[in-house]
Design an enzyme around this catalytic site. Structure first.
Site, PDB file in Angstrom:
ATOM      1  CE1 TYR A 133      -3.511  -2.634   0.690  1.00 16.30           C
ATOM      2  CE2 TYR A 133      -4.635  -0.608   1.299  1.00 16.30           C
ATOM      3  CZ  TYR A 133      -4.681  -1.948   0.951  1.00 16.30           C
ATOM      4  OH  TYR A 133      -5.889  -2.569   0.868  1.00 16.30           O
ATOM      5  CG  ASP A 138      -1.766 -20.000  -1.123  1.00 16.81           C
ATOM      6  OD1 ASP A 138      -1.201 -19.943  -0.007  1.00 16.81           O
ATOM      7  OD2 ASP A 138      -1.248 -20.561  -2.109  1.00 16.81           O
ATOM      8  CG  ASP A 190      -8.085  -4.693   1.905  1.00 16.86           C
ATOM      9  OD1 ASP A 190      -9.046  -4.235   2.553  1.00 16.86           O
ATOM     10  OD2 ASP A 190      -8.033  -4.659   0.658  1.00 16.86           O
ATOM     11  CG  ASP A 212     -13.672  -7.013   2.236  1.00 16.39           C
ATOM     12  OD1 ASP A 212     -13.522  -6.311   3.258  1.00 16.39           O
ATOM     13  OD2 ASP A 212     -14.077  -6.560   1.145  1.00 16.39           O
TER      14      ASP A 212
HETATM   15  C1  IPM Z   1     -10.380  -1.177   4.188  1.00 14.36           C
HETATM   16  C2  IPM Z   1     -10.628  -0.596   2.819  1.00 14.36           C
HETATM   17  C3  IPM Z   1      -9.488   0.333   2.452  1.00 14.36           C
HETATM   18  C4  IPM Z   1      -8.214  -0.496   2.403  1.00 14.36           C
HETATM   19  C5  IPM Z   1      -9.672   1.093   1.131  1.00 14.36           C
HETATM   20  C6  IPM Z   1     -10.935   1.899   1.115  1.00 14.36           C
HETATM   21  C7  IPM Z   1      -8.479   1.957   0.804  1.00 14.36           C
HETATM   22  O1  IPM Z   1     -10.810  -1.598   1.886  1.00 14.36           O
HETATM   23  O2  IPM Z   1     -10.282  -0.392   5.146  1.00 14.36           O
HETATM   24  O3  IPM Z   1     -10.321  -2.381   4.312  1.00 14.36           O
HETATM   25  O4  IPM Z   1      -7.915  -1.133   1.388  1.00 14.36           O
HETATM   26  O5  IPM Z   1      -7.512  -0.501   3.399  1.00 14.36           O
HETATM   27 MG    MG Z   2     -10.906  -3.545   2.702  1.00 14.79          MG
END
Ligand code: IPM
Ligand code: MG
Length: 355
Positions: free
Chosen positions: A142, A221, A245, A249
Site C-alpha cells: 500500500y 492462500d 485487507d 472481507d
Molecule cells: C479497508 C478498505 C481500504 C483499504 C480502502 C478503502 C483503501 O478496503 O479499510 O479495508 O484497502 O484498506
Molecule cells: Mg478492505
C-alpha cells in the site's frame, strides 16, 4: 469522563451510519454520565470536491487534538472508474492512517447466534467462530514506491517492510494471543515473497519469548481456504497490510453480512474506529445501509480509547438484542421484514437508554 472525539463521516453511506453510531454514543454518555464533545470534519471524495484534498490539514489537526476518531467510509465510483485520476478518496484514508501512525488494524470476527442461518457456510462450521485479525496498516504494498514507465505500459508497486514495523505488529499479535486462547497464526507468502520471509524470520525469533503461545505459520492462500473451511481453528491472526485487507472481507461474510464487522486502528497517535466495509455508494442516501459495524466500532472506541468496558458491553448487548428481535436492515432481513438504517439506530439508542 470527558470524551473528546472527531467524527469523520466521509462518503456514500458514511453520514447515515455515523449518525446512528453517534446517537448510540450520546445515549451511552448520558447513561454513564460522561461529557461528550465532538466535532465533524471532512475526508474522502466530499473533501476533494470541497477543498481538493481527501485529508485536509484541518481534518488531520482535529484528529490529532481528539481522544478518538469515529470514521464512516470513503470512496466514490466516479474515482473508481477513472484509473487516471490523480487525487483519489482512498488516499485520504491512507494518509490519515500514515500520519496518525496507525500501524495496527484490529478486526474481530465474531458470529452472532441469531444470524448463524445467514452465513453462507454450514452452521456447524461457523457456530462459535471467534478470532481477531490483526492487519498491519501503514506498510507493505500500500505504501511502497509505485509508478509507471514513461510509455505507461509498465507499472509497479513495491512491497516494503522494515524490521521494526514487523516487530511491533507481531508483538501486538503475541500479546493478543496471550490475552485470548493463546494461538497465533502468522499469515504470509514466505514461499514466494522476500518480505514474507523477513516476517517469518522475525516471528520465529520472537516466538520463544511467548512460550505459552502456540505459533503457526500459514501461507495466505491456505489461510483464505481455512477461513471458510474451519474458521474456528483461528484465535489471533496477524498479517501484512494487503493480505489483511482481503482476508477480513472474506472473513466478514461468514458472520452473515459485511455490514457487521467493526475495527479499531491503533498506533502512535489518536486511534480511529471504523467499520471494515466501504462506502456502498449504491445505497447512499437510501436509509438502508446496516449501521451495526459502525455502532460496534463505537463500542470498540469506548473500550480501546477510553477503557470504558461497561459502556462497550452495553452497546454489544443492544446489538445482540436487536438482531434477536429481528430489528435488522435489508442485507440481513432478506425477504423478511426489514428496518431502515435510522430505525435500527433508534432502536439501539432506546435500548441503551432503557437497559
Ligand atoms: C479497508 C478498505 C481500504 C483499504 C480502502 C478503502 C483503501 O478496503 O479499510 O479495508 O484497502 O484498506
Ligand atoms: Mg478492505
Amino acid at each position: 469522563m470527558k470524551l473528546n472525539i472527531a467524527v469523520l463521516a466521509g462518503d456514500g453511506i458514511g453520514p447515515e451510519i455515523i449518525e446512528q453510531a453517534l446517537k448510540v454514543t450520546k445515549a451511552v454518555c448520558v447513561k454513564f454520565g460522561h461529557e461528550l464533545q465532538y466535532k465533524h470534519a471532512i475526508t474522502g471524495a466530499c473533501a476533494i470536491d470541497k477543498v481538493g484534498d481527501p485529508y485536509p490539514a484541518a481534518t488531520h489537526q482535529l484528529c490529532m487534538d481528539s481522544d478518538a476518531v469515529l470514521f464512516g467510509a470513503i470512496g466514490d465510483p466516479k474515482f473508481d472508474n477513472d484509473p487516471t485520476a490523480k487525487v483519489r478518496p482512498e488516499q485520504g484514508l491512507l494518509r490519515m492512517r500514515k500520519q496518525l501512525g496507525l500501524y495496527a488494524n484490529l478486526r474481530p470476527v465474531e458470529t452472532f447466534e441469531s444470524l448463524l442461518h445467514k452465513s453462507p457456510l454450514r452452521q456447524d462450521l461457523v457456530k462459535g467462530a471467534n478470532f481477531m485479525c490483526i492487519r498491519e496498516l501503514t506498510g507493505g504494498i500500500y505504501f511502497g514506491e509505485k509508478g509507471r514507465s514513461e510509455d505507461g505500459n509498465m507499472a509497479y508497486d513495491n512491497c516494503v517492510y522494515h524490521r521494526d514495523e514487523i516487530e511491533r505488529i507481531l508483538k501486538l499479535g503475541f500479546e493478543y494471543a496471550m490475552k485470548r486462547r493463546k494461538k497465533l497464526t502468522v499469515v504470509d507468502k514466505a514461499n514466494v515473497l522476500e518480505s514474507s520471509r523477513l516476517w517469518r524470520q522475525i516471528a520465529q525469533e520472537m516466538a520463544p519469548q511467548y512460550p505459552e503461545v502456540e505459533t503457526e505459520y500459514m501461507f495466505v492462500d491456505n489461510a483464505a481456504m481455512r477461513i471458510i473451511q474451519w474458521p474456528k481453528s483461528f484465535d489471533v491472526m496477524v498479517t501484512e497490510n494487503m493480505f489483511g485487507d482481503i482476508l477480513t472481507d472474506e472473513a466478514s461474510v461468514i458472520t452473515g453480512s459485511l455490514g457487521l464487522l467493526p475495527s479499531a486502528s491503533i498506533g502512535l497517535h489518536t486511534s480511529v474506529f471504523e467499520p471494515i466495509h466501504g462506502s456502498y455508494p449504491q445505497a447512499a442516501g437510501k436509509n438502508i445501509a446496516n449501521p451495526i459495524a459502525t455502532v460496534l466500532s463505537a463500542a470498540m472506541m469506548f473500550e480501546y480509547a477510553f477503557n470504558l468496558t461497561d459502556e462497550g458491553a452495553l452497546i454489544r448487548k443492544a446489538v445482540t438484542a436487536s438482531l434477536e428481535a429481528g430489528v435488522v436492515t435489508e442485507d440481513i432481513a432478506g425477504d423478511g421484514k426489514s428496518y431502515k438504517t435510522s430505525e435500527v439506530g433508534d432502536w439501539l439508542t432506546d435500548y441503551v437508554a432503557n437497559n
